[in-house]
Design a protein around this motif. Structure first.
Motif, short mmCIF file in Angstrom:
data_model
loop_
_atom_site.label_atom_id
_atom_site.label_comp_id
_atom_site.label_asym_id
_atom_site.label_seq_id
_atom_site.Cartn_x
_atom_site.Cartn_y
_atom_site.Cartn_z
N LEU A 287 5.54 -17.09 16.01
CA LEU A 287 4.73 -17.53 14.86
C LEU A 287 4.28 -16.32 14.03
N ILE A 288 3.85 -15.27 14.72
CA ILE A 288 3.39 -14.07 14.00
C ILE A 288 4.55 -13.48 13.20
N LEU A 289 5.74 -13.47 13.82
CA LEU A 289 6.90 -12.95 13.09
C LEU A 289 7.18 -13.79 11.85
N ILE A 290 7.05 -15.10 12.02
CA ILE A 290 7.28 -15.99 10.87
C ILE A 290 6.27 -15.69 9.78
N TYR A 291 5.02 -15.49 10.17
CA TYR A 291 3.99 -15.19 9.17
C TYR A 291 4.27 -13.86 8.49
N LEU A 292 4.67 -12.88 9.29
CA LEU A 292 4.99 -11.58 8.69
C LEU A 292 6.13 -11.72 7.69
N SER A 293 7.13 -12.52 8.12
CA SER A 293 8.27 -12.71 7.23
C SER A 293 7.85 -13.43 5.96
N ALA A 294 6.98 -14.44 6.13
CA ALA A 294 6.54 -15.19 4.95
C ALA A 294 5.69 -14.35 4.03
N ARG A 295 4.92 -13.43 4.66
CA ARG A 295 4.05 -12.60 3.84
C ARG A 295 4.80 -11.47 3.15
N SER A 296 5.97 -11.18 3.63
CA SER A 296 6.72 -10.10 2.98
C SER A 296 7.14 -10.57 1.58
N ARG A 297 7.04 -9.65 0.63
CA ARG A 297 7.28 -10.04 -0.77
C ARG A 297 8.78 -9.99 -1.07
N SER A 298 9.23 -11.05 -1.65
CA SER A 298 10.61 -11.06 -2.09
C SER A 298 10.68 -10.44 -3.48
N THR A 299 11.73 -9.67 -3.69
CA THR A 299 11.88 -9.00 -4.98
C THR A 299 12.52 -9.96 -5.97
N VAL A 300 11.84 -10.16 -7.09
CA VAL A 300 12.33 -11.07 -8.12
C VAL A 300 12.50 -10.26 -9.40
N GLU A 301 13.64 -10.44 -10.03
CA GLU A 301 13.90 -9.74 -11.29
C GLU A 301 13.41 -10.61 -12.44
N VAL A 302 12.63 -10.02 -13.30
CA VAL A 302 12.09 -10.77 -14.43
C VAL A 302 12.54 -10.11 -15.73
N SER A 303 12.46 -10.89 -16.80
CA SER A 303 12.94 -10.39 -18.09
C SER A 303 12.06 -9.26 -18.60
N SER A 304 10.77 -9.35 -18.33
CA SER A 304 9.90 -8.27 -18.79
C SER A 304 8.59 -8.33 -18.04
N LEU A 305 8.10 -7.18 -17.66
CA LEU A 305 6.80 -7.13 -17.00
C LEU A 305 5.66 -7.29 -18.00
N LEU A 306 6.02 -7.34 -19.29
CA LEU A 306 4.97 -7.53 -20.31
C LEU A 306 4.23 -8.84 -20.08
N LEU A 307 4.98 -9.81 -19.53
CA LEU A 307 4.36 -11.12 -19.32
C LEU A 307 3.27 -11.06 -18.28
N PHE A 308 3.33 -10.07 -17.39
CA PHE A 308 2.40 -10.03 -16.27
C PHE A 308 1.33 -8.96 -16.46
N GLU A 309 1.19 -8.47 -17.69
CA GLU A 309 0.25 -7.38 -17.89
C GLU A 309 -1.18 -7.87 -18.02
N GLU A 310 -1.37 -8.94 -18.74
CA GLU A 310 -2.74 -9.34 -19.03
C GLU A 310 -3.43 -10.00 -17.87
N ALA A 311 -2.62 -10.60 -17.00
CA ALA A 311 -3.23 -11.34 -15.90
C ALA A 311 -3.88 -10.38 -14.93
N GLN A 312 -4.97 -10.84 -14.33
CA GLN A 312 -5.60 -10.05 -13.28
C GLN A 312 -4.80 -10.30 -12.02
N ILE A 313 -3.82 -9.47 -11.77
CA ILE A 313 -2.89 -9.68 -10.66
C ILE A 313 -3.55 -9.26 -9.35
N ALA A 314 -3.49 -10.16 -8.36
CA ALA A 314 -3.97 -9.80 -7.03
C ALA A 314 -2.83 -9.11 -6.30
#
Lengths: 623, 300
Positions: free
Chosen positions: A18-45
């Motif tokens: 279960l811990i391994l599953i959680y670790l795997s789920a918590r690992s961030r998948s890399t997603v390619e986006v058209s522009s990071l400009l879209l994510f600038e204004e948001a208060q990103i956690a």
């Protein structure tokens, strides 16, 4: 606290998964986006990858998995005995011969009964007792009842039998009281089969070892020999760790013929030679020196009379005829034996060969059909199809495993061709075995009394001098025993205690046991009376004007061993499980499996509720 | 999606559309002068007093005979306007993949080219994109008749999305060809720092081009394509990485950010006489062409 199946704790590894599953789920998948400009204004956690966020769902799932793992492993609590007086309390008594051993003025069973009566007397109000005894078989004397008077009466009525404890008897006794909250077992030793108890039974079971070390000597065998021909022998064994003085008395038909004082070394056996007997009759051997167990101090045997045995042997094989004639001569050296094939042995030819002396005492018919021949007793060997017994199958080989009267053979005996027979109900099996590609036990020898007289059957072939083969001595012993049984007197039976005795009656019989008690026995199937002598000694059976006598012998090496210091069972795991301290009431085992499963289900339900709540708040995509 | 741009039924609906061009099509011929070129057209446009140096061929001899005054005539010359359609082929046009922004951009480019060809204006398509530091600038020849419209297809088919949006460099390369100013239609997602497209637009306007900007966005991009969860985002053009955790609040902030970017572009276009249109979602292509483009005056 403990675990019934600690090995199943390995399922706790699922928490790691279960811990391994959680670790795997918590690992961030890399997603390619058209522009990071879209994510600038948001208060990103922004949180670190590979960080295990131990949220509520994680703890709920961990709790569920841990509870299930502990439940699988059988977590239990040892709790104090329930204070309620409505417990079910089983008192199980070993009433085999060992419990009849005297210690001072009381027997071991008396001591057990005193302890049990003390328990009954100190029981809280409302406690229900059951009284069960076992020796050769289990018997419920009184099922669970709160009537303490009846319980006491059942305990006081217990008597030891002169039989050994059967391994299945203890299991049967415990099965009868399987609902008990507490089982108190009173026995002089750990009964055979106790090691097979599972841990839960052992946890409820409280073993009370009764008795102290006692000296004992026993008559283990008695051979009367052949009157006027060969001497008899009596084997006496010292079953104690001290030297024993044994005064052995030999009597014939109630008249003493020999008396010997023997000093036996510890665990040694002495052989007393006597005779030859002047005449036939019932021979009794008795150890006059008192010891703890009296049942094995007495033994009976029957010596054939002076009249020559007339035997008839029918077989298509001359070698077999010769072997069987030798057997008859061995049983009675003065016997007259006529032998031939079935077509040669017509009734007239038999009568002529016997000198017109009437029918033969015994006819041994090997692989032949000889219905026309009449004899006082018949022994059928390798009976062919169309003969006396229907043949189910002819097997190329078989194996003899045990004798019903002597117990398992030292080693299985490989036999030749064997015929599987359908035996009538009046026959009792004498020897059992197995055969390749055959399920279940195969009856290799049986005996009984039919309307024509005593009859016996041996299912295997004895061609090729198998009877005289030194490696197949058990076949010769079996044949001689059957011949002796068939040619013995009708009114005298010498049997082992615990073995069934069959007597043709046709009317109710009155049986007087060795202790003077009287028993009425009604005839059953075929007008036969079957009963089981459980005490060593002489039984008198009266069937109308006819009287028969049964002599019951008892000896069992394990049961007659009265030394408590025996460590035969001390190394078994059971001794670690059973509470050997009778003075301390063991704690009650409370399995927590049900509670743990409920806890796991509750955790899963809460998790579902949390997920549902999040879904309602954050949209279906959150589920 | 590109195949739609060459479907007869689709093209038939475009036959009646005319590209909305504000600039007059007349130029003064016969004189090195700024402004209109007086030409030898057939439609009389104006009269003016004769000045020394005017071409005597344009003197109105009839007026001189009647009024004894020298007038010169100017005619409306049917002059062609070059239409250049610049299609952004940077990597950002390929994302989100399911939105097919690049396909929408190519169809729009082809559509406008087809409309422009209806006036026999010379039209060409230009794509710009490519790996960092290697601008892939690709342009077709000028085509003038609708019969040659199919010649755009190989170019539209072959161009691929890659690299950053080098819009100023592409415009610079475009202007270096020193063609007569015409109409420049820029089709892009404009998801770049505003300074880039502002620089590009300023260069085009300075070269007296009539500039039209069409912003192409994906419907998922506009609505926020990422579901809740933790992500490591990589900018497809710059390669920059950023770790974020998407929550409903964050997703809403992303949508607001996109609206702000669009609004900034729209305000800039309005302030500089640039026609602006936004095509959001490939599924809205027909509606965008038939209703939105005429409403914005991009076509008539």
């Amino acid at each position: 606290m403990g675990f019934l199946n600690p090995l199943l704790l390995i399922s706790a590894l699922s928490v790691g998964v279960l811990i391994l599953i959680y670790l795997s789920a918590r690992s961030r998948s890399t997603v390619e986006v058209s522009s990071l400009l879209l994510f600038e204004e948001a208060q990103i956690a922004v949180s670190k990858a590979r960080f295990l966020k131990l949220d509520l769902l994680f703890w709920l799932e961990t709790s569920a998995l841990a509870a299930l793992s502990l439940g699988l492993a059988g977590l239990y609590l040892k709790m104090a005995p329930a204070p309620t007086g409505h417990r079910r309390h089983a008192l199980v008594f070993d009433v085999a011969a060992g419990m009849g051993a005297h210690e001072g003025s009381r027997t071991r069973l008396d001591e057990a009964k005193a302890q049990a009566l003390g328990m009954v007397g100190s029981a809280p109000p409302g406690e229900r007792f059951a009284v069960v005894s076992f020796a050769a078989q289990a018997e419920v004397q009184r099922y669970f009842t709160a009537d303490l008077g009846a319980v006491r009466a059942a305990i006081k009525a217990l008597r030891p039998f002169d039989v050994a404890t059967a391994p299945a008897a203890l299991a049967a006794a415990l099965m009868r009281v399987r609902d008990a909250d507490r089982i108190d077992l009173f026995a002089s030793r750990l009964p055979p089969g106790a090691g097979a108890l599972d841990k839960l039974d052992s946890a409820r079971l409280h073993f009370h070892r009764i008795g102290t070390a006692q000296d004992n000597a026993a008559i283990t065998g008695l051979d009367p020999g052949i009157p006027r021909v060969s001497p008899g022998h009596c084997a006496v064994r010292n079953l104690s760790p001290h030297p024993v003085l044994a005064n052995v008395e030999i009597s014939l038909n109630g008249r003493g013929i020999d008396r010997v004082a023997m000093i036996l070394e510890p665990h040694a056996q002495g052989n007393l030679k006597f005779g030859p007997l002047p005449t036939g009759g019932v021979v009794q051997a008795l150890i006059g020196t008192p010891d703890a167990l009296l049942a094995d101090n007495l033994r009976y045997a029957y010596a054939g009379g002076s009249r020559s045995l007339k035997g008839l042997v029918i077989s298509p094989d001359p070698a077999v005829r010769e072997d069987l004639a030798r057997v008859l001569r061995a049983v009675d050296p003065g016997s007259i034996v006529v032998a031939g094939s079935a077509d040669q042995m017509t009734p007239a030819a038999v009568a002529k060969a016997l000198g017109g002396a009437g029918q033969p005492d015994i006819a041994i018919v090997h692989d032949s059909v000889a219905d026309a021949i009449s004899a006082s007793a018949k022994l059928f060997i390798f009976s062919p199809p169309g003969g006396q017994f229907p043949v189910k199958a002819t097997l190329p080989a078989s194996q003899m495993d045990d004798r019903t009267d002597l117990g398992p053979l030292t080693r299985p005996l490989l036999l030749g061709p064997t015929r599987s027979l359908s035996l009538p109900e009046w026959m009792d099996p004498v020897a059992h075995g197995t055969a390749p590609h055959q399920s279940g036990l195969l009856t290799l020898a049986a005996a009984g009394i039919s309307a024509h007289g005593p009859e016996a059957v041996i299912a295997f072939d004895i061609r090729g001098h198998r009877l005289l083969d030194p490696d197949m001595l058990d076949t010769l012993v079996l044949t001689i025993d059957l011949v002796k049984m068939l040619t013995g007197p009708r009114d005298v039976h010498v049997v082992s205690t615990g073995a069934y005795v069959t007597i043709p009656a046709g009317a109710p019989a009155r049986v007087i046991a060795p202790d003077g008690s009287v028993l009425q026995v009604a005839p059953g199937y075929g007008g036969l009376i079957r009963f089981r002598p459980l005490y060593a000694g002489r039984y008198q059976v009266s069937i109308g004007p006819r009287h028969e006598t049964i002599y019951a012998n008892y000896f069992d090496a394990a049961e007659s061993e009265l030394s408590v210091s025996s460590t035969a069972e001390s190394g078994t795991p059971l001794s670690q499980v059973i509470d050997l301290d009778s003075g301390v009431r063991a704690r009650r085992i409370q399995p927590l499996t049900a509670a743990l499963v409920m806890l796991a289900m509750a955790a899963l339900l809460v998790e579902s509720a949390v997920l549902l709540r999040r879904a309602l708040r954050g949209g279906a995509s959150l589920v | 999606m590109l195949a739609r741009a060459f479907e007869p039924a689709f093209l038939q609906r475009l036959d009646n559309l005319v590209l909305g061009i504000k600039r007059a099509r007349t130029v003064r011929l016969g004189r090195r002068a700024l402004g209109r070129v007086q030409g030898s057209g057939i439609e009389l446009e104006n009269f003016k007093d004769y000045c020394e140096g005017d071409d005597l061929r344009f003197l109105d001899w009839n007026a001189m005979a009647r009024l004894d005054t020298l007038y010169t005539k100017s005619y409306r010359v049917e002059r062609e306007t070059e239409v250049s359609i610049l299609i952004d082929a940077s990597a950002s046009m390929g994302l989100p993949v399911r939105d097919d922004k690049f396909g929408l951009a190519r169809v729009l480019g082809a559509t406008l080219a087809y409309v422009a060809l209806g006036e026999n204006d010379p039209v060409r398509l230009i794509s710009f994109g490519g790996p960092r530091g290697q601008l892939a600038y690709r342009a077709t020849e000028f085509l003038r008749r609708r019969e040659s419209y199919a010649s755009f297809k190989p170019m539209l088919t072959e161009i691929k999305c890659a690299g950053p949006t080098e819009m100023p460099h592409a415009v610079e390369q475009f202007l270096n060809q020193r063609r007569p100013p015409g109409v420049a239609i820029v089709i892009s997602d404009f998801l770049v720092p505003s300074s880039l497209y502002k620089t590009a637009f300023s260069h085009l306007l300075a070269a007296r081009y009539e500039v039209k900007a069409i912003q192409v966005l994906g419907s998922r991009e506009a609505a926020g394509s990422l579901g809740p969860g933790a992500y490591r985002l990589r900018d497809c053009e710059t390669g920059e990485l950023r770790e974020v955790t998407i929550t409903p609040t964050v997703a809403e902030a992303c949508r607001r950010r996109l609206d702000n970017l669009r609004e900034e572009l729209q305000l800039h276009c309005a302030g500089h006489g640039i026609t602006y249109a936004a095509a959001v979602g490939a599924q809205n292509l027909d509606d965008f062409i038939v209703r939105e483009l005429p409403r914005l005056g991009l076509v008539r």
